[in-house]
Design a protein around this motif. Structure first.
Motif, mmCIF file in Angstrom:
data_model
loop_
_atom_site.group_PDB
_atom_site.id
_atom_site.type_symbol
_atom_site.label_atom_id
_atom_site.label_comp_id
_atom_site.label_asym_id
_atom_site.label_seq_id
_atom_site.Cartn_x
_atom_site.Cartn_y
_atom_site.Cartn_z
ATOM 1 N N GLU A 156 0.830 -1.206 0.000
ATOM 2 C CA GLU A 156 0.000 0.000 0.000
ATOM 3 C C GLU A 156 0.864 1.256 0.000
ATOM 4 O O GLU A 156 0.558 2.229 -0.687
ATOM 5 N N TYR A 157 1.939 1.240 0.776
ATOM 6 C CA TYR A 157 2.853 2.373 0.848
ATOM 7 C C TYR A 157 3.421 2.675 -0.543
ATOM 8 O O TYR A 157 3.455 3.826 -0.970
ATOM 9 N N CYS A 158 3.844 1.641 -1.244
ATOM 10 C CA CYS A 158 4.404 1.815 -2.589
ATOM 11 C C CYS A 158 3.370 2.332 -3.574
ATOM 12 O O CYS A 158 3.686 3.153 -4.437
ATOM 13 N N GLU A 159 2.140 1.855 -3.460
ATOM 14 C CA GLU A 159 1.086 2.281 -4.378
ATOM 15 C C GLU A 159 0.796 3.769 -4.262
ATOM 16 O O GLU A 159 0.375 4.398 -5.225
ATOM 17 N N ASP A 160 1.032 4.332 -3.080
ATOM 18 C CA ASP A 160 0.760 5.751 -2.864
ATOM 19 C C ASP A 160 1.884 6.660 -3.348
ATOM 20 O O ASP A 160 1.741 7.877 -3.328
ATOM 21 N N LEU A 161 3.022 6.084 -3.743
ATOM 22 C CA LEU A 161 4.181 6.881 -4.149
ATOM 23 C C LEU A 161 4.683 6.443 -5.517
ATOM 24 O O LEU A 161 4.751 5.247 -5.803
ATOM 25 N N ASP A 162 5.052 7.400 -6.353
ATOM 26 C CA ASP A 162 5.596 7.089 -7.676
ATOM 27 C C ASP A 162 7.016 6.558 -7.565
ATOM 28 O O ASP A 162 7.840 7.115 -6.832
ATOM 29 N N GLY A 163 7.313 5.496 -8.295
ATOM 30 C CA GLY A 163 8.679 5.002 -8.413
ATOM 31 C C GLY A 163 9.267 4.396 -7.157
ATOM 32 O O GLY A 163 10.486 4.337 -7.019
ATOM 33 N N VAL A 164 8.426 3.943 -6.227
ATOM 34 C CA VAL A 164 8.930 3.327 -5.005
ATOM 35 C C VAL A 164 8.787 1.819 -5.117
ATOM 36 O O VAL A 164 7.731 1.306 -5.476
ATOM 37 N N GLU A 165 9.860 1.136 -4.784
ATOM 38 C CA GLU A 165 9.925 -0.321 -4.905
ATOM 39 C C GLU A 165 10.232 -0.934 -3.548
ATOM 40 O O GLU A 165 11.143 -0.483 -2.846
ATOM 41 N N TYR A 166 9.465 -1.949 -3.169
ATOM 42 C CA TYR A 166 9.738 -2.689 -1.943
ATOM 43 C C TYR A 166 10.906 -3.622 -2.229
ATOM 44 O O TYR A 166 10.859 -4.418 -3.166
ATOM 45 N N ALA A 167 11.965 -3.538 -1.460
ATOM 46 C CA ALA A 167 13.194 -4.308 -1.721
ATOM 47 C C ALA A 167 13.106 -5.750 -1.227
ATOM 48 O O ALA A 167 14.079 -6.484 -1.317
ATOM 49 N N ARG A 168 11.954 -6.159 -0.751
ATOM 50 C CA ARG A 168 11.712 -7.543 -0.306
ATOM 51 C C ARG A 168 12.581 -7.929 0.890
ATOM 52 O O ARG A 168 13.052 -9.047 0.990
#
Length: 123
Positions: free
Chosen positions: A67-79
């Protein structure tokens, strides 16, 4: 345009099981790492969860990471998600996360290598 959370796959926690479920929920601090591509920075976020196991806390933190990533452009969860079981209920001065890393480096070199590189952003 929202790009969403690149790299996130919802199949579950990223690591092997860390503990057994209990009937009583506990507090957990979960650290997740994100890449902000347009800024050229990585972010470490620690979130608090009540859960019956570290695995459940990580699963919930990873869902929040998406959800955090969906709210921000170009943000990737690094797993990378790491959980820490809190001792008791969080309050003033409570330890919310701890990670131990073996190293033979003296303190100044250790901090310089892993933390105080000069490239940190706090805002």
């Amino acid at each position: 345009m929202r790009r969403g959370c690149e790299g996130f796959t919802p199949e579950g926690p990223t690591d092997e099981p860390t503990d057994e479920s209990t009937d009583e929920p506990s507090w957990y601090g979960v650290r997740c790492v994100f890449r902000h591509g347009s800024l050229g920075v990585y972010e470490e976020r620690i979130t608090l969860w009540t859960a019956r196991s570290a695995d459940e806390a990580v699963e919930r933190a990873e869902a929040e990471a998406a959800e955090y990533c969906e709210d921000l452009d170009g943000v990737e969860y690094a797993r990378l998600a790491q959980a820490f079981t809190l001792f008791g209920t969080p309050g003033d001065g409570a330890e919310v996360f701890s990670l131990m890393r073996g190293s033979t480096l003296p303190p100044g070199e250790y901090v310089g290598r892993y933390f105080a590189t000069g490239d940190e952003r706090t805002a």
